[in-house]
Scaffold this active site. Structure first.
Site, PDB file in Angstrom:
ATOM      1  N   GLY A 204       0.400  -2.432   5.273  1.00 53.41           N
ATOM      2  CA  GLY A 204       0.707  -3.734   5.864  1.00 53.41           C
ATOM      3  C   GLY A 204      -0.474  -4.688   5.806  1.00 53.41           C
ATOM      4  O   GLY A 204      -1.347  -4.567   4.936  1.00 53.41           O
TER       5      GLY A 204
ATOM      6  N   THR B  11       0.811  -1.217   0.000  1.00 54.06           N
ATOM      7  CA  THR B  11       0.000   0.000   0.000  1.00 54.06           C
ATOM      8  C   THR B  11       0.845   1.268   0.000  1.00 54.06           C
ATOM      9  O   THR B  11       1.857   1.336   0.681  1.00 54.06           O
ATOM     10  CB  THR B  11      -0.860  -0.029   1.282  1.00 54.06           C
ATOM     11  OG1 THR B  11      -1.602  -1.226   1.272  1.00 54.06           O
ATOM     12  CG2 THR B  11      -1.770   1.173   1.363  1.00 54.06           C
TER      13      THR B  11
END
Ligand code: GLY
Length: 272
Positions: free
Chosen positions: A185, A133
């Site tokens: 994450g 991300t």
């Protein structure tokens, strides 16, 4: 944008757009494929001013989902749109749609086949893979703080799976007086502990770096998760923490001639 007196909303979205367009990252072009061999993208934007927010999830035909999230924030009839509804909103707003396969990078198609054919556990493979991300936090000279985030999720994720990134309080949050936070994450863990909200609340009582470290520590101790967080306060302080092997970060403050971009490899200590 900020040096020219622009708004944090435009700056944060512009930064994430660059990362979506860069195939290095798991966002926009370069995203991991899901278990059905499709790219499904999530993105969100939130401003401290009035806690305005816009988010999209599970879109397949949008190269820059962060732009759709921004448009939703500005128009304000909903905070989160998913799949076809988000794409329809983008089309009605005059934002471009693409063919789903335009987002299928050859590298990721190969990775999809290797992971599937080797029977590798997608969660186990999540840690060492490059990418993940992307996010940005920006503070402008009016003290408005904005966070933007975008992701392709994790490799071989179930079709329809939505991670933390478009969920306010999990993947991102911004609030007047406190600042803005963005997470990266393992989405399932970040969702379970409402990690962004946790870090933002800590910003009220701790120095920014300590607040970020506390959230990363909680991700590990509460659900055994790995990830990272970036934060900015209305005073222009920036901070980050992570417990993955590495995290790439970059920042520039008004006092700096040039920005800093580097790959950090000193994870936040895990003590329990
Ligand atoms: N952190 C992004 C995701 O898990 O979808």
């Amino acid at each position: 944008i900020l040096a020219a007196g622009g708004e944090s909303l435009d700056a944060a979205v512009a930064a994430v757009r660059v990362l979506e367009d860069d195939p290095t990252f798991d966002a926009g072009l370069g995203s991991f494929l899901n278990a059905a061999g499709e790219v499904e993208l999530d993105a969100a934007v939130m401003s401290s001013t009035g806690m305005r927010a816009g988010a999209v999830a599970g879109v397949k035909r949008i190269r820059n989902p962060v732009e759709v999230a921004r448009q939703l924030l500005l128009e304000g009839d909903a905070v989160l749109l998913v799949a076809d509804g988000a794409e329809e909103f983008a089309r009605e707003s005059g934002l471009p749609l693409c063919a789903p396969t335009e987002l299928h990078l050859a590298r990721e198609v190969r990775r999809f086949h290797e992971l599937r054919e080797n029977g590798t556990d997608p969660l186990a493979s999540f840690g060492p893979l490059p990418g993940d991300t992307v996010g940005a936090v920006a503070v402008d000279d009016r003290g408005e703080v904005t966070v933007a985030v975008s992701t392709g999720g994790r490799p071989l994720k179930p079709k329809g799976r939505v991670g933390d990134s478009p969920i306010i309080g999990a993947g991102l949050v911004a609030e007047e007086g406190l600042g803005a936070v963005c997470c990266t994450g393992w989405g399932e863990g970040i969702l379970r502990i409402s990690m962004a909200r946790m870090a933002l609340d800590r910003l009220a009582e701790l120095p920014p770096e300590t607040a970020c470290q506390a959230a990363v520590q909680a991700l590990y101790t509460k659900v055994g998760g790995r990830g990272g967080v970036i934060a900015a306060t209305p005073r222009g302080e920036v901070a980050f923490a992570f417990n993955t092997p590495r995290m790439a970060v970059g920042y520039r403050t008004a006092l700096m001639e040039e920005g800093i971009v580097r790959v950090e490899s000193s994870p936040t200590l895990i003590t329990s």
